[in-house]
Every structure is written in C-alpha cells, then in structure tokens.
Write a protein that holds these residues in place. Structure first.
Motif, mmCIF file in Angstrom:
data_model
loop_
_atom_site.group_PDB
_atom_site.id
_atom_site.type_symbol
_atom_site.label_atom_id
_atom_site.label_comp_id
_atom_site.label_asym_id
_atom_site.label_seq_id
_atom_site.Cartn_x
_atom_site.Cartn_y
_atom_site.Cartn_z
ATOM 1 N N THR A 194 0.832 -1.199 0.000
ATOM 2 C CA THR A 194 0.000 0.000 0.000
ATOM 3 C C THR A 194 0.865 1.247 0.000
ATOM 4 O OG1 THR A 194 -1.602 -1.222 1.340
ATOM 5 C CG2 THR A 194 -1.944 1.149 1.133
ATOM 6 N N HIS A 225 2.529 7.291 5.772
ATOM 7 C CA HIS A 225 1.599 6.351 6.417
ATOM 8 C C HIS A 225 1.408 6.607 7.907
ATOM 9 C CE1 HIS A 225 5.276 4.418 7.764
ATOM 10 N NE2 HIS A 225 5.648 4.208 6.508
ATOM 11 N N THR A 273 5.327 3.682 2.082
ATOM 12 C CA THR A 273 4.907 2.346 1.640
ATOM 13 C C THR A 273 4.828 1.379 2.815
ATOM 14 O OG1 THR A 273 6.122 2.768 -0.412
ATOM 15 C CG2 THR A 273 5.347 0.524 -0.036
ATOM 16 N N LYS A 297 -9.974 -8.734 -0.578
ATOM 17 C CA LYS A 297 -9.892 -7.589 0.323
ATOM 18 C C LYS A 297 -11.009 -7.640 1.362
ATOM 19 C CE LYS A 297 -8.753 -3.394 -1.084
ATOM 20 N NZ LYS A 297 -8.782 -2.000 -1.624
ATOM 21 N N VAL A 326 -4.895 0.365 6.027
ATOM 22 C CA VAL A 326 -3.829 -0.064 5.118
ATOM 23 C C VAL A 326 -4.399 -0.994 4.059
ATOM 24 C CG1 VAL A 326 -1.633 -1.285 4.928
ATOM 25 C CG2 VAL A 326 -2.067 0.195 6.899
ATOM 26 N N ARG A 329 -6.908 0.799 1.622
ATOM 27 C CA ARG A 329 -6.307 1.684 0.629
ATOM 28 C C ARG A 329 -5.424 0.939 -0.378
ATOM 29 N NH1 ARG A 329 -4.351 7.285 3.344
ATOM 30 N NH2 ARG A 329 -3.666 7.504 1.169
ATOM 31 N N THR A 330 -5.348 -0.364 -0.262
ATOM 32 C CA THR A 330 -4.521 -1.136 -1.191
ATOM 33 C C THR A 330 -5.190 -1.239 -2.553
ATOM 34 O OG1 THR A 330 -3.709 -2.485 0.666
ATOM 35 C CG2 THR A 330 -3.335 -3.336 -1.553
ATOM 36 N N ASP A 331 -4.455 -0.900 -3.595
ATOM 37 C CA ASP A 331 -4.970 -1.076 -4.956
ATOM 38 C C ASP A 331 -5.200 -2.565 -5.223
ATOM 39 O OD1 ASP A 331 -4.806 1.632 -5.415
ATOM 40 O OD2 ASP A 331 -2.805 1.504 -6.337
#
Length: 400
Positions: free
Chosen positions: A184, A190, A215, A237, A254, A257-259
């Motif tokens: 992420t 962060h 990151t 997810k 975290v 928000r992870t692609d």
C-alpha cells in the motif's frame, strides 16, 4: 534447433537466489548466463523482512548500502491478539548490527542486483523445457528451440524447478494455509512509525511492516478453505477486512487503501525437511538454490534472506572450483563437482533447520486449540520472537 556456444555457468531463474549467485560470480570475475522465463524481472510477494543474515549477504554482494538508503530501519515490533481485549506486547530492537531489520521491496532488491551485472547477462523469455547429458556438459533446451551447452547448471527456478526435478526433487508439500499479501502506498506518509505490527489468533496471522515513509507491506495467512480458488481481488480484500474487523482503524485502513492490482494470494508450500536428508542438492555439475532447494513457510521471514545466503556461498564454492588454469577437461569437471558438493554440505543442515523452525512457528502461531492458545499467549510469544532473531544470526561470509 539452434545450439549456441559453451557457457561456463547457466543459472535458471532471475529471482533473489539466481541474481545473488550471478552477482557473486561477477565479483569473482566469472561470467554466467541467467535464464528467466518472464519477459522482465518478477517480484512475486511484493516485499520481505530482511534480518542480520540478509545484510551480511548483501554486504558481500556489494548492494547493501543502496538497499539501505531506500528502506527504513525498523526499531522493533508490536505483537498482539487479533481479538479485542488482549493487550499487545512491544519489543524494541537494540541498536546493533545483529538486530538490523528492514522491510525490503523485492523489486528494488532485484533491480539493484541486476544493475550490478554486465549487459546481456540476463536472458529474458527463456523457458527451460529439457536437460540432457553430453559428456562433462549439460545441454539446456529452451522452449524456442535454443540449446545451451554449459559446464555448470544452477537451478534457481523456484518451487516448480525444472532443474530440481532433474535432480530428483519432488514437488513441495502444500500446507492447509493460504497467504494474502499486499503493498500500500501513502503519498502523504503512512504515519506508522518504524515498527513491525503483528497480530495472531483464530487461525489467522497478520502483519503490517513499513518499507519507507510512504509504503507499507502487509500479509495475512489463514486456513480458510472456501477461498482456495478465489481470484477476485475485491473478494480477497473483503475477506481480509472481515478477519481484521476488531483491529484499530489505522491498521485496517492499510488494507482498505490497497490497490486491487497490488494484492496476491497463494497457498503456502514447503519442502519436507526429511527429503533433504537424502536428496541430491548437487549432482555432477548441477545444483539448486533458493526456493528450488528449500521452499518454506514465511513464519520466520527467512525465505528471501536464506536465498541470498545460498547465492554468496554458491558463488564462493564455484569461484574456488573454477580458478584453476591450464587443466584438462576432466580435472576441471572434478573440481566443479567437489565445489558443488561443498556448497551442498554447507546448505543442507541450514535448510533443514529453517524449514523445520518456520513450519513449527507457523503451526503454533495459527493454532485454534484452547490449550495451545493459552500456552502461546502466556508463555511462547516472547520465546518465538527470540527464536526468529536467533535463526537470523548467521553470517554467510565473504566471497573469498
């Protein structure tokens, strides 16, 4: 079929162990060819935690400072239960090289190693389909019809190693556990600080580790069977967030928000340690390293670290074996064979130790039994932390 000129050393696989071996050989003035199935460097798994042994290997290979500059030094870890009502425990690392730990992005490490190699060392889109004997040489057949003749063949081609199968290795054993991993990015930072956060319980183990200011690498291992063939990242997810629903919001954010293209799931595999008792780690002028040799569960964070150990030690052993000049072909072959036997002897018991420890730690940490949970939570958590650090206190030595 097109047969090319004789190579001194062909390394199959441009992963951590393959590139580490190639860089080590290059430092010793020995050229190798690295075959990679993909059309570019692959960084499966996104990141991994590096400990003392990994930094010793990177120092030997000459890439440690570059990698250090791009990743934050971890100050300690926080360990807690995944369910509410259980206080977390915090451990700070002493300011010593023996406790140096950073979460390194695999892509960064692979690029750093590749940049140390002469142009053309890595041959992409080169899939090995067959290996045959030709006197003291091995003939490596590629899917495009090319045949490479080599004095030494090194298999660094992962858990489905073609070279490993030639040596007689079986496919790694599957565990009942699956791992979901993600990376992420936080453009504004962060805010996690520089600590490794780990949570366990209810058949789940999860971790959140900052790589740098922007990151965070995270993982979750579990024993859920209903996700075995799941490929939809949105469902993955959702599953992770459900398992982490009782954790603080900043931890869950975290994952949120992870692609979706920065997540991956895989079944955990390992090499049964008893197989290495009688396996051919090296035979004639062929050997294996990295996951082709010792695939292990990620519970002590030693898969990538030990792969770099392999690379340094293998390069050193081959360097000693190939330094002779003016020898007959028979003499050179015998020196190579003895060098690979030396490498195999150095890596055999280390590999058995790491595989066994990783599997045992994972079993304890993800147990759902009442008494095992009580034993782990009350008495074993600090012991397991010390055990992890103990296994990392290994120095592979220099290249010469």
């Amino acid at each position: 079929m097109e047969e090319q000129g004789t190579q001194d050393i062909v390394i199959v696989g441009a992963g951590i162990s393959g590139l580490s071996t190639a860089v080590g050989l290059h430092r010793l003035g020995i050229r190798s060819m690295v075959l990679e199935t993909s059309d570019k460097l692959r960084a499966t798994g996104f990141a991994f935690t590096t400990w003392f042994n990994a930094w010793k290997a990177m120092e030997a290979l000459g890439v440690s400072q570059h990698v250090r500059d791009l990743h934050d030094l971890l100050q300690g870890w926080v360990v807690g239960h995944i369910s509410p009502g259980n206080p977390s425990k915090e451990m700070l690392f002493p300011k010593s090289e023996e406790y140096e730990s950073r979460c390194v992005q695999r892509k960064v490490l692979l690029e750093a190693l590749a940049d140390e190699l002469p142009q053309g060392t890595i041959r992409f889109s080169s899939k090995v389909v067959h290996i045959e004997l030709s006197g003291h040489y091995k003939m490596v057949h590629l899917s495009d019809g090319t045949i490479l003749k080599t004095k030494v063949l090194v298999g660094c081609d992962g858990v489905k190693s073609v070279v490993g199968k030639w040596l007689g290795f079986k496919n790694p054993a599957k565990t009942s556990r699956l791992a979901i991993r993600g990376l992420t990015h936080f453009p504004q930072g962060h805010g996690f600080g520089k600590k490794f956060f780990q949570f366990y319980g209810n058949g789940v183990r999860s971790g959140f580790i900052p790589c740098d200011h922007n990151t965070v690498y995270w993982f979750l291992t579990h024993t859920c069977t209903e996700l075995d063939k799941e490929t939809n990242p949105e469902n993955l997810k959702e599953f992770v967030l459900d398992k982490l629903k009782d954790l603080p919001e900043n931890i869950k954010s975290v994952v949120e928000r992870t692609d979706l293209d920065s997540m991956v799931m895989s079944r955990l595999k390992y090499r049964p340690p008893w197989e290495l008792l009688w396996a051919n780690i090296a035979k004639d002028n062929v050997c294996v390293a990295g996951d082709a040799l010792h695939p292990m569960t990620p519970d002590i964070g030693q898969g990538g670290c030990s792969a770099m150990e392999d690379g340094v030690i293998l390069a050193r052993c081959l360097g000693e074996a190939m330094k002779g000049k003016g020898e007959t072909e028979d003499d050179e072959y015998k020196r190579i064979e003895q060098g690979l036997k030396k490498y195999a002897g150095e890596r055999k018991w280390r590999s058995i130790d790491l595989i066994t420890t990783a599997y045992t730690v994972g079993f304890i940490q993800q147990s759902t039994g009442k008494w095992m949970n009580l034993l782990r939570d009350k008495f074993l958590s600090s012991f397991l932390s010390r055990l992890l650090l103990k296994k990392s206190h290994f120095d592979c030595g220099s290249l010469v």
